[in-house]
Design an enzyme around this catalytic site. Sequence first.
Site, PDB file in Angstrom:
ATOM      1  N   ARG A 188      11.357  -0.722  11.541  1.00  0.00           N
ATOM      2  CA  ARG A 188      10.162  -0.377  12.311  1.00  0.00           C
ATOM      3  C   ARG A 188      10.044  -1.256  13.555  1.00  0.00           C
ATOM      4  O   ARG A 188      10.314  -2.456  13.492  1.00  0.00           O
ATOM      5  CB  ARG A 188       8.917  -0.582  11.443  1.00  0.00           C
ATOM      6  CG  ARG A 188       8.713   0.504  10.414  1.00  0.00           C
ATOM      7  CD  ARG A 188       7.608   0.167   9.453  1.00  0.00           C
ATOM      8  NE  ARG A 188       6.385  -0.319  10.083  1.00  0.00           N
ATOM      9  CZ  ARG A 188       5.197  -0.328   9.490  1.00  0.00           C
ATOM     10  NH1 ARG A 188       5.075   0.151   8.272  1.00  0.00           N
ATOM     11  NH2 ARG A 188       4.140  -0.791  10.105  1.00  0.00           N
ATOM     12  N   ARG A 234      -9.303   1.333   8.967  1.00  0.00           N
ATOM     13  CA  ARG A 234      -8.901  -0.033   9.319  1.00  0.00           C
ATOM     14  C   ARG A 234      -9.988  -0.741  10.107  1.00  0.00           C
ATOM     15  O   ARG A 234      -9.830  -1.909  10.438  1.00  0.00           O
ATOM     16  CB  ARG A 234      -7.644   0.026  10.184  1.00  0.00           C
ATOM     17  CG  ARG A 234      -6.339  -0.265   9.444  1.00  0.00           C
ATOM     18  CD  ARG A 234      -5.233  -0.097  10.470  1.00  0.00           C
ATOM     19  NE  ARG A 234      -4.008  -0.762  10.197  1.00  0.00           N
ATOM     20  CZ  ARG A 234      -2.951  -0.201   9.614  1.00  0.00           C
ATOM     21  NH1 ARG A 234      -3.011   1.023   9.147  1.00  0.00           N
ATOM     22  NH2 ARG A 234      -1.840  -0.883   9.488  1.00  0.00           N
ATOM     23  N   LYS A 263       0.827  -1.217   0.000  1.00  0.00           N
ATOM     24  CA  LYS A 263       0.000   0.000   0.000  1.00  0.00           C
ATOM     25  C   LYS A 263       0.859   1.263   0.000  1.00  0.00           C
ATOM     26  O   LYS A 263       0.606   2.176  -0.767  1.00  0.00           O
ATOM     27  CB  LYS A 263      -0.915   0.055   1.232  1.00  0.00           C
ATOM     28  CG  LYS A 263      -1.908  -1.069   1.362  1.00  0.00           C
ATOM     29  CD  LYS A 263      -2.833  -0.854   2.557  1.00  0.00           C
ATOM     30  CE  LYS A 263      -2.135  -0.825   3.894  1.00  0.00           C
ATOM     31  NZ  LYS A 263      -1.533  -2.100   4.335  1.00  0.00           N
TER      32      LYS A 263
END
Length: 197
Positions: free
Chosen positions: A139, A88, A13
Amino acid sequence: MNLILLGPPGAGKGTQAQLLADKHGLVQLSTGDMLRAAVKAGSEIGKKAEAIMKSGGLVSDEIVIGIIADRIEQPDCAKGFILDGFPRTLKQADALGSLLTSKGKDLDAVVEIKVDDTILVSRIENRARETLAAGGTVRADDNAEALKTRLMAYYRETSPLVGYYYAYRKLQTVDGMAPIADVSAQIEAVLKGAAKA
Ligand code: AMP
């Protein structure tokens, strides 16, 4: 042109949102990026979100809806935006619908980037490895344990949005297993169709 990119973690995405934003002069709105910036800045929102994000869970609807409501108001969003990682949950989708209606805006398309579940874990592990090799910072949620929680959050909370937007007649599905350039071409074709409709 106002778009949503929908798909599990590792579907691509972010990559596609950035390509589209650059090509069409649209604003990329990634709630994940905004929350990571808030954590880095040590803001109130960042303090609330940090531990949840690290574990791979979802930050509260209230927080992310607030962030998007403020951001969509900004003048740079007038030309159009690409939502990447929002909504979401069904609650977020409903809130987005109300927000857009109140501003006289609408969604042009919701693009589902469909990928085989089995490759998601290896894609995310590769992303972490590549980031490390490039000297970057991985991350905090790109590890096996958080990834499991992120995938569960996707299947529990986010995947119902596929049906939701299908019913809303906005859903278009592209094959996210194809190379990046092919996925982009598929999305461009969707956008052409949406522009004609
Ligand atoms: P992402 O960069 O989109 O993978 O998002 C990273 C993390 O930020 C997620 O695992 C969640 O903890 C949080 N997050 C991002 N967007 C949302 C959202 N729309 N709703 C709830 N939590 C979110």
